[in-house]
Design an enzyme around this catalytic site. Structure first.
Site, PDB file in Angstrom:
ATOM      1  N   PRO A   2       0.828  -1.215   0.000  1.00 58.18           N
ATOM      2  CA  PRO A   2       0.000   0.000   0.000  1.00 58.18           C
ATOM      3  C   PRO A   2       0.863   1.267   0.000  1.00 58.18           C
ATOM      4  O   PRO A   2       1.871   1.340   0.694  1.00 58.18           O
ATOM      5  CB  PRO A   2      -0.801  -0.137   1.297  1.00 58.18           C
ATOM      6  CG  PRO A   2      -0.923  -1.613   1.489  1.00 58.18           C
ATOM      7  CD  PRO A   2       0.399  -2.166   1.006  1.00 58.18           C
ATOM      8  N   LYS A  54       3.581   6.321   4.349  1.00 59.63           N
ATOM      9  CA  LYS A  54       2.760   5.108   4.377  1.00 59.63           C
ATOM     10  C   LYS A  54       2.398   4.684   5.801  1.00 59.63           C
ATOM     11  O   LYS A  54       1.940   3.563   6.030  1.00 59.63           O
ATOM     12  CB  LYS A  54       3.528   3.966   3.692  1.00 59.63           C
ATOM     13  CG  LYS A  54       3.949   4.285   2.250  1.00 59.63           C
ATOM     14  CD  LYS A  54       4.806   3.166   1.688  1.00 59.63           C
ATOM     15  CE  LYS A  54       5.380   3.551   0.330  1.00 59.63           C
ATOM     16  NZ  LYS A  54       6.325   2.534  -0.170  1.00 59.63           N
ATOM     17  N   HIS A 101      -5.684 -14.833  11.198  1.00 57.26           N
ATOM     18  CA  HIS A 101      -4.712 -13.780  10.872  1.00 57.26           C
ATOM     19  C   HIS A 101      -5.013 -12.464  11.594  1.00 57.26           C
ATOM     20  O   HIS A 101      -4.469 -11.429  11.250  1.00 57.26           O
ATOM     21  CB  HIS A 101      -4.663 -13.555   9.366  1.00 57.26           C
ATOM     22  CG  HIS A 101      -4.214 -14.767   8.607  1.00 57.26           C
ATOM     23  ND1 HIS A 101      -2.939 -15.280   8.732  1.00 57.26           N
ATOM     24  CD2 HIS A 101      -4.880 -15.580   7.745  1.00 57.26           C
ATOM     25  CE1 HIS A 101      -2.830 -16.366   7.967  1.00 57.26           C
ATOM     26  NE2 HIS A 101      -3.996 -16.566   7.359  1.00 57.26           N
ATOM     27  N   ARG A 120       0.916 -11.782   6.115  1.00 53.73           N
ATOM     28  CA  ARG A 120       2.371 -11.942   6.070  1.00 53.73           C
ATOM     29  C   ARG A 120       3.067 -11.494   7.360  1.00 53.73           C
ATOM     30  O   ARG A 120       4.221 -11.815   7.577  1.00 53.73           O
ATOM     31  CB  ARG A 120       2.942 -11.150   4.879  1.00 53.73           C
ATOM     32  CG  ARG A 120       2.349 -11.549   3.519  1.00 53.73           C
ATOM     33  CD  ARG A 120       2.915 -12.842   2.994  1.00 53.73           C
ATOM     34  NE  ARG A 120       4.309 -12.708   2.616  1.00 53.73           N
ATOM     35  CZ  ARG A 120       4.739 -12.333   1.416  1.00 53.73           C
ATOM     36  NH1 ARG A 120       3.878 -12.034   0.468  1.00 53.73           N
ATOM     37  NH2 ARG A 120       6.026 -12.262   1.161  1.00 53.73           N
TER      38      ARG A 120
END
Ligand SMILES: [Zn+2]
Length: 282
Positions: A2, A54, A101, A120
């Site tokens: 992103p 970010k 997750h 991840r």
């Protein structure tokens, strides 16, 4: 990963849903993702959400902030009273909500929840003092923000000082904040500049074209709610649509949509997939 438009989309969603909520508990399922003392958050009201490149900062009435960097696959998703009719969750929210997750759950007053999912687990959450946010290592080193302090003169100066490939420069967070692979590729195609060109050899005229193109693609990304490649979803759990409007990113072997003569080529530059039209990007 992103980039500015995706993280700005997350910021706008969190702003809409979280402000005014009080954090009542924090459940940490994966300690590797979370650093700092969760007790500093309890009982405090969420007053502001900011974006730096970010990275997101959720600021609290207690003068502490929660920094979130979603990296490749992090997903902050809200459920609660400020989202009255939650939309159908994207399939990109792997494992469901909460699921295997979901690494951190911020429990909020009025039966609200902010879930942090991350397949991840490269993303991170940190608790720090609000007064330290802008000086913290990563944020303190960020270059100017495209929609705030990156004037054309500043942009030209950054290019003039650099002998690296222009695309590598655009993605360097210490030079310009928030631009990553998707929007660097698309801005270079739009301004007809070869991504391999050396930054300080770019003419004033082409630098202006690139500057305008960069702002244009970033704005388009925000307008489309970001690009949902990999696992990007917005804080309501749905997808953005910029991936349906990529100009050149990920379009290798397709015919260039502008000259309609040449196939888009993919090369590696600075270790990243780089897409361009050898005919119209010089
Ligand atoms: Zn072309």
């Amino acid at each position: 990963m992103p980039e500015l438009p995706e993280v700005e989309t997350i910021k706008m969603g969190l702003e809409r849903y979280l402000i005014g909520h009080i954090i009542t508990d924090v459940q940490i399922n994966s300690p590797i993702v979370f650093s700092g003392n969760k007790k500093l958050l309890l009982g405090s009201k969420i007053v502001k959400v900011r974006r730096f490149g970010k990275v997101l900062s959720i600021d609290l009435s207690s003068k502490f902030s929660i920094l979130i960097h979603v990296k490749l696959t992090g997903q902050p998703i809200y459920r609660g009273p400020n989202l009255k009719n939650p939309p159908q969750m994207s399939k990109k929210v792997i494992g469901g909500l909460p699921g295997k997750h979901t690494h951190v759950i911020f429990k909020l007053d009025k039966n609200g929840f902010l879930y942090y999912n991350d397949v991840r687990k490269f993303g991170w959450i940190k608790v720090i003092k609000t007064s330290d946010v802008e000086k913290t290592g990563f944020i303190g080193k960020l270059g100017p923000e495209p929609f705030n302090d990156l004037t054309f003169d500043k942009f030209k100066e950054i290019l003039g000082k650099s002998k690296t490939n222009i695309k590598v420069l655009l993605m360097n967070q210490e030079k310009i904040a928030g631009v990553g692979n998707i929007y660097a590729n698309d801005a270079l195609w739009l301004s007809k500049i070869d991504p391999k060109n050396i930054s300080n050899t770019i003419s004033n005229k082409m630098a202006k074209e690139l500057y305008n193109a960069l702002l244009k693609v970033l704005k388009e990304g925000i307008k489309r709610g970001g690009a949902s490649e990999l696992n990007f979803v917005t804080p309501d759990g749905t997808e953005g649509s910029y991936q349906e409007h990529f100009l050149v990113y990920g379009q290798d072997k397709k015919t260039c949509p502008r000259c309609k003569k040449t196939k888009i080529v993919k090369i590696k530059l600075g270790g990243r997939g780089t897409y361009y039209c050898p005919n119209c990007q010089k």
